[in-house]
Scaffold this motif. Structure first.
Motif, PDB file in Angstrom:
ATOM      1  N   ALA A 147       0.823  -1.216   0.000  1.00  0.00           N
ATOM      2  CA  ALA A 147       0.000   0.000   0.000  1.00  0.00           C
ATOM      3  C   ALA A 147       0.857   1.265   0.000  1.00  0.00           C
ATOM      4  O   ALA A 147       0.730   2.099  -0.907  1.00  0.00           O
ATOM      5  CB  ALA A 147      -0.969  -0.018   1.184  1.00  0.00           C
ATOM      6  N   PRO A 148       1.753   1.468   0.985  1.00  0.00           N
ATOM      7  CA  PRO A 148       2.597   2.672   0.913  1.00  0.00           C
ATOM      8  C   PRO A 148       3.538   2.681  -0.279  1.00  0.00           C
ATOM      9  O   PRO A 148       3.899   3.763  -0.767  1.00  0.00           O
ATOM     10  CB  PRO A 148       3.380   2.644   2.241  1.00  0.00           C
ATOM     11  CG  PRO A 148       3.282   1.246   2.730  1.00  0.00           C
ATOM     12  CD  PRO A 148       1.968   0.726   2.245  1.00  0.00           C
ATOM     13  N   ALA A 149       3.938   1.502  -0.770  1.00  0.00           N
ATOM     14  CA  ALA A 149       4.769   1.478  -1.976  1.00  0.00           C
ATOM     15  C   ALA A 149       3.987   2.042  -3.164  1.00  0.00           C
ATOM     16  O   ALA A 149       4.518   2.813  -3.975  1.00  0.00           O
ATOM     17  CB  ALA A 149       5.235   0.061  -2.264  1.00  0.00           C
ATOM     18  N   VAL A 150       2.710   1.680  -3.266  1.00  0.00           N
ATOM     19  CA  VAL A 150       1.848   2.237  -4.316  1.00  0.00           C
ATOM     20  C   VAL A 150       1.681   3.735  -4.122  1.00  0.00           C
ATOM     21  O   VAL A 150       1.731   4.513  -5.086  1.00  0.00           O
ATOM     22  CB  VAL A 150       0.477   1.528  -4.311  1.00  0.00           C
ATOM     23  CG1 VAL A 150      -0.541   2.302  -5.153  1.00  0.00           C
ATOM     24  CG2 VAL A 150       0.613   0.112  -4.848  1.00  0.00           C
ATOM     25  N   TRP A 151       1.486   4.168  -2.881  1.00  0.00           N
ATOM     26  CA  TRP A 151       1.346   5.605  -2.628  1.00  0.00           C
ATOM     27  C   TRP A 151       2.614   6.356  -3.014  1.00  0.00           C
ATOM     28  O   TRP A 151       2.553   7.527  -3.378  1.00  0.00           O
ATOM     29  CB  TRP A 151       1.012   5.852  -1.154  1.00  0.00           C
ATOM     30  CG  TRP A 151      -0.299   5.241  -0.748  1.00  0.00           C
ATOM     31  CD1 TRP A 151      -1.371   4.994  -1.563  1.00  0.00           C
ATOM     32  CD2 TRP A 151      -0.674   4.770   0.546  1.00  0.00           C
ATOM     33  NE1 TRP A 151      -2.381   4.400  -0.855  1.00  0.00           N
ATOM     34  CE2 TRP A 151      -1.991   4.248   0.441  1.00  0.00           C
ATOM     35  CE3 TRP A 151      -0.041   4.732   1.779  1.00  0.00           C
ATOM     36  CZ2 TRP A 151      -2.669   3.705   1.536  1.00  0.00           C
ATOM     37  CZ3 TRP A 151      -0.706   4.193   2.869  1.00  0.00           C
ATOM     38  CH2 TRP A 151      -2.009   3.698   2.753  1.00  0.00           C
ATOM     39  N   GLY A 152       3.757   5.687  -2.945  1.00  0.00           N
ATOM     40  CA  GLY A 152       4.997   6.319  -3.371  1.00  0.00           C
ATOM     41  C   GLY A 152       5.030   6.639  -4.849  1.00  0.00           C
ATOM     42  O   GLY A 152       5.823   7.470  -5.306  1.00  0.00           O
ATOM     43  N   SER A 194       6.865   4.344   1.362  1.00  0.00           N
ATOM     44  CA  SER A 194       6.380   5.336   0.400  1.00  0.00           C
ATOM     45  C   SER A 194       7.501   6.227  -0.145  1.00  0.00           C
ATOM     46  O   SER A 194       7.697   6.293  -1.369  1.00  0.00           O
ATOM     47  CB  SER A 194       5.271   6.176   1.036  1.00  0.00           C
ATOM     48  OG  SER A 194       4.718   7.060   0.095  1.00  0.00           O
ATOM     49  N   PRO A 195       8.293   6.933   0.714  1.00  0.00           N
ATOM     50  CA  PRO A 195       9.403   7.719   0.152  1.00  0.00           C
ATOM     51  C   PRO A 195      10.461   6.843  -0.504  1.00  0.00           C
ATOM     52  O   PRO A 195      11.119   7.279  -1.458  1.00  0.00           O
ATOM     53  CB  PRO A 195       9.968   8.468   1.362  1.00  0.00           C
ATOM     54  CG  PRO A 195       9.490   7.724   2.557  1.00  0.00           C
ATOM     55  CD  PRO A 195       8.168   7.146   2.177  1.00  0.00           C
ATOM     56  N   LEU A 196      10.628   5.619  -0.012  1.00  0.00           N
ATOM     57  CA  LEU A 196      11.587   4.711  -0.638  1.00  0.00           C
ATOM     58  C   LEU A 196      11.150   4.371  -2.061  1.00  0.00           C
ATOM     59  O   LEU A 196      11.955   4.429  -3.007  1.00  0.00           O
ATOM     60  CB  LEU A 196      11.719   3.436   0.196  1.00  0.00           C
ATOM     61  CG  LEU A 196      12.678   2.359  -0.340  1.00  0.00           C
ATOM     62  CD1 LEU A 196      14.086   2.914  -0.479  1.00  0.00           C
ATOM     63  CD2 LEU A 196      12.667   1.143   0.580  1.00  0.00           C
ATOM     64  N   ALA A 197       9.866   4.040  -2.233  1.00  0.00           N
ATOM     65  CA  ALA A 197       9.351   3.727  -3.566  1.00  0.00           C
ATOM     66  C   ALA A 197       9.413   4.946  -4.481  1.00  0.00           C
ATOM     67  O   ALA A 197       9.757   4.832  -5.667  1.00  0.00           O
ATOM     68  CB  ALA A 197       7.907   3.218  -3.467  1.00  0.00           C
TER      69      ALA A 197
END
Length: 310
Positions: free
Chosen positions: A25-30, A256-259
């Motif tokens: 989920a946070p990866a997508v938000w990234g 998220s910031p990583l992605a």
């Protein structure tokens, strides 16, 4: 193989699966920054947030055909404002007043807020490893996103902190209240996205208005944010809050910031400095430190749980 050991391995595999799935989920938000800059109309972040939340929420409501009842009317309102409406709005205010790296760094204090709120509302004990994970994650985000020329702005910092408080409160209250009986996670997600979208819509019309022209690329970008970035991602996120400790879920937000950094390097030609690589390693280490751990096998029995919050 002994039953206790076999059961422990099964539950350990399930825990790992839940962690990886929730991190999506946070990866997508990234990816939101990439989609916004490449596919959406310029300078309309509130419109992007409204279109991201409201259509997906209404679709889930139409599919689920179930509205909140009793106490869940105000609980759905509170969670929808905290997790979606107010959080999105404050995040974009921070983004307008601060360089992107500074905004991301300010919001990244939310795992520490989750740690404190979980201790107060969920009676979770604060452990040194958890504090270390929070600090390491913030340092990692700083190395990933901060630029030498980054500056501060009072309104932007306050908005970023407000967004962090909203996100932290939403995670802990979602964990505390759970879901009402007979309501699946998609319907539960639909309630919150609809509330958030309805809160954002007036702010969008007043502050930005509607664009005079919409292209095919714009429609594709809005569709991605609504279906992938909201409907699916938030369903996975709320599922993860149910199954993992509050802090573990919160620190997964560092994905998220990583992605965003990785996608910028892959698709926008942005360079990765050695410090950013160190920051990426620190973020991954923070996520690992914060995740629930299995007890040693010798302590596992068929009667007791195998995982606890780290």
């Amino acid at each position: 193989m002994r039953p206790g050991r076999a059961g422990g391995e099964v539950r350990g595999n399930r825990l790992a699966f839940d962690t990886v799935l929730t991190a999506l989920a946070p990866a997508v938000w990234g990816s939101t920054y990439l989609v916004t800059t490449e596919f959406l109309p310029p300078d309309r972040p509130l419109l992007a947030s409204t279109v991201r939340a409201l259509p997906a929420g209404l679709v889930l409501l139409a599919v689920g055909r179930l509205l909140p009842r009793g106490v869940w009317w105000w609980r759905a309102l509170v969670l929808g404002v905290l997790n979606i409406g107010a959080f999105f709005y404050l995040l974009f205010v921070a983004a307008y007043h601060l360089p992107g790296g500074v905004a991301a760094l300010v919001v990244s204090v939310q795992p520490m807020l989750v740690l404190l709120l979980a201790a107060a509302l969920l009676k979770d004990r604060i452990q040194p490893m958890q504090v270390a994970a929070c600090v390491l994650g913030v340092v990692g985000v700083a190395l990933l996103v901060l630029q030498p020329q980054a500056g501060l702005d009072t309104i932007g910092v306050l908005a970023g902190l407000g967004g962090a408080v909203c996100m932290a409160s939403g995670i802990v209250l979602t964990k505390r209240w759970g879901r009402p009986a007979g309501v699946n996670v998609l319907t539960f997600t639909g309630w919150q996205l609809t509330v958030g979208g309805l809160v954002l819509a007036p702010a969008t019309l007043v502050a930005e208005g509607l664009p005079g022209r919409i292209t095919g690329s714009n429609i594709a970008g809005f569709g991605y944010l609504s279906v992938i970035g909201a409907l699916l991602a938030y369903a996975v996120w709320f599922r993860g809050i149910e199954r993992l400790p509050a802090l573990a879920v919160s620190i997964l937000g560092f994905a998220s910031p990583l992605a965003a950094t990785v996608l910028g390097y892959a698709f926008l030609g942005q360079a990765l400095s050695p410090l950013q690589l160190v920051g990426a390693v620190a973020v991954v280490a923070a996520v690992v430190l914060a995740q629930p751990r299995q007890r040693p096998r010798a302590q596992i029995s068929t009667e007791e749980p195998v995982a606890h919050a780290s």
